[in-house]
Design a protein around this motif. Structure first.
Motif, PDB file in Angstrom:
ATOM      1  N   ILE A 179       5.464  94.009 -51.667  1.00  0.00           N
ATOM      2  CA  ILE A 179       4.490  93.776 -50.595  1.00  0.00           C
ATOM      3  C   ILE A 179       4.901  94.525 -49.330  1.00  0.00           C
ATOM      4  O   ILE A 179       4.059  95.068 -48.607  1.00  0.00           O
ATOM      5  CB  ILE A 179       4.343  92.265 -50.325  1.00  0.00           C
ATOM      6  CG1 ILE A 179       3.717  91.576 -51.536  1.00  0.00           C
ATOM      7  CG2 ILE A 179       3.501  92.018 -49.080  1.00  0.00           C
ATOM      8  CD1 ILE A 179       3.671  90.063 -51.426  1.00  0.00           C
TER       9      ILE A 179
ATOM     10  N   ALA B  30      -5.840  88.591 -43.864  1.00  0.00           N
ATOM     11  CA  ALA B  30      -6.065  87.211 -44.268  1.00  0.00           C
ATOM     12  C   ALA B  30      -7.537  86.954 -44.569  1.00  0.00           C
ATOM     13  O   ALA B  30      -7.877  86.190 -45.481  1.00  0.00           O
ATOM     14  CB  ALA B  30      -5.573  86.257 -43.182  1.00  0.00           C
TER      15      ALA B  30
ATOM     16  N   ARG C 184      -1.883  91.034 -50.579  1.00  0.00           N
ATOM     17  CA  ARG C 184      -1.178  90.354 -49.499  1.00  0.00           C
ATOM     18  C   ARG C 184      -0.524  91.375 -48.577  1.00  0.00           C
ATOM     19  O   ARG C 184      -0.132  92.446 -48.991  1.00  0.00           O
ATOM     20  CB  ARG C 184      -0.126  89.396 -50.041  1.00  0.00           C
ATOM     21  CG  ARG C 184      -0.677  88.355 -51.011  1.00  0.00           C
ATOM     22  CD  ARG C 184       0.300  87.225 -51.201  1.00  0.00           C
ATOM     23  NE  ARG C 184       0.390  86.385 -50.019  1.00  0.00           N
ATOM     24  CZ  ARG C 184       1.270  85.399 -49.885  1.00  0.00           C
ATOM     25  NH1 ARG C 184       2.147  85.170 -50.831  1.00  0.00           N
ATOM     26  NH2 ARG C 184       1.292  84.670 -48.801  1.00  0.00           N
TER      27      ARG C 184
ATOM     28  N   GLN D  65       1.699  88.186 -43.718  1.00  0.00           N
ATOM     29  CA  GLN D  65       1.366  86.906 -44.321  1.00  0.00           C
ATOM     30  C   GLN D  65       2.602  86.229 -44.900  1.00  0.00           C
ATOM     31  O   GLN D  65       2.725  85.005 -44.838  1.00  0.00           O
ATOM     32  CB  GLN D  65       0.299  87.101 -45.405  1.00  0.00           C
ATOM     33  CG  GLN D  65      -1.042  87.584 -44.855  1.00  0.00           C
ATOM     34  CD  GLN D  65      -2.020  87.926 -45.964  1.00  0.00           C
ATOM     35  OE1 GLN D  65      -1.913  88.963 -46.613  1.00  0.00           O
ATOM     36  NE2 GLN D  65      -2.961  87.042 -46.208  1.00  0.00           N
TER      37      GLN D  65
ATOM     38  N   ASN E 215       4.117  82.676 -43.691  1.00  0.00           N
ATOM     39  CA  ASN E 215       4.435  81.595 -44.634  1.00  0.00           C
ATOM     40  C   ASN E 215       5.848  81.063 -44.417  1.00  0.00           C
ATOM     41  O   ASN E 215       6.086  79.854 -44.485  1.00  0.00           O
ATOM     42  CB  ASN E 215       4.277  82.092 -46.072  1.00  0.00           C
ATOM     43  CG  ASN E 215       2.833  82.333 -46.447  1.00  0.00           C
ATOM     44  OD1 ASN E 215       1.923  81.818 -45.791  1.00  0.00           O
ATOM     45  ND2 ASN E 215       2.597  83.122 -47.472  1.00  0.00           N
TER      46      ASN E 215
END
Length: 295
Positions: A74, A237, A245, A249, A253
């Motif tokens: 990611i 988002a 993703r 993000q 989290n």
């Protein structure tokens, strides 16, 4: 800078301005960044354990990142996508900035700038949600394409990164247009006319005259757009699919869902390092310094 401020405002006002700038940099930039770095090197502990034998600097949080293949993927995907957003925004903004600076009349330029600025009076969340409605499976774009017969069935535009890329280009286009416009506007139009009179085509004229002159504006726009894209949370988002993703993000989290501020700080610091590296690379590619960008 001190001499220029002193000559213009005098000693008392200059000292006040410099002091306020110093307080701003220390309180709003340096201290929060130092706090984040300090958090990133400490383990997540219970309140009673903080300050004890376990509360020591370590690379545990960074090791967690490099051992997590999903988060690594990611992270690199965010880098690549941010570079792609920056490139697309530059390609869209350059012709527009050139038109505003060298082709449009003052009235036309003022009208175009007004049309560009007015949508940005609306909150970014609402502007992003408007794209969500447009790209929806039964949204206006699909209905229009079905009505004119270009497609037989609705397209899932929000399945993947397409919606995120379009939303980011739209969200950050002004941060590319204005630096380019300011740089191109300062170019003497006679240089363009001379190149055309000597037989240079439009492509060569832009490649040899306009683009070299606009290097500081290009560098500034690319830096601002990349940093905004890499640090964006709202756009991915809202417009990203479940399988698409963004690194921000993951950071969110860790901070607000996992409650692990130390791990989140490590991830955030890595993103900060990435942005610093990108700024350095862009400055080397375009051969500009901080003074050129500041202008």
């Amino acid at each position: 800078m001190w001499r220029q401020l002193h000559n213009r405002f005098g000693l008392p006002l200059t000292m006040a301005i410099v002091s306020l700038m110093g307080i701003w940099l220390i309180v709003m930039v340096l201290l929060p960044q130092w706090q984040m770095i300090d958090y990133s090197f400490h383990p997540a502990l219970l309140p009673a354990e903080r300050g004890g034998a376990k509360d020591v600097w370590s690379l545990t949080n960074y090791a967690t990142f490099f051992r997590n293949e999903i988060h690594l993927a990611i992270f690199f995907k965010t880098i690549w996508s941010s570079v792609l957003v920056t490139t697309l925004t530059l390609l869209v903004s350059y012709p527009l900035a050139y038109y505003l600076a060298k082709v449009a009349t003052p009235g036309q330029a003022a009208l175009c700038l007004l049309l560009l600025i007015i949508p940005f009076w609306i909150n970014e969340i609402l502007r992003t949600f408007a794209w969500y409605i447009i790209f929806a499976f039964r949204g206006p774009l699909n209905e229009l394409l079905l009505a004119v017969g270009l497609i037989d069935r609705p397209i899932r535009f929000l399945n993947g990164d397409t919606g995120v890329l379009v939303g980011m280009v739209y969200a950050y286009i002004l941060f590319m247009v204005f630096p380019l416009y300011n740089a191109i506007e300062s170019l003497d139009t006679n240089q363009i006319r001379a190149a055309r009179d000597l037989g240079a085509g439009w492509g060569r004229t832009h490649r040899r005259i306009v683009i070299p002159h606009a290097k500081p504006g290009i560098a500034t726009g690319c830096i601002m757009t990349f940093m905004l894209a890499a640090g964006s949370y709202a756009v991915p988002a809202l417009l990203g699919s479940p399988g698409s993703r963004w690194f921000t993000q993951i950071i969110y989290n860790w901070f607000f869902e996992g409650g692990d501020w130390n791990q989140g700080a490590a991830y955030a610091f890595l993103l900060l390092v990435l942005c610093i590296v990108f700024v350095t690379v862009i400055m080397r590619i375009f051969k500009v310094g901080l003074g050129d960008i500041a202008k």
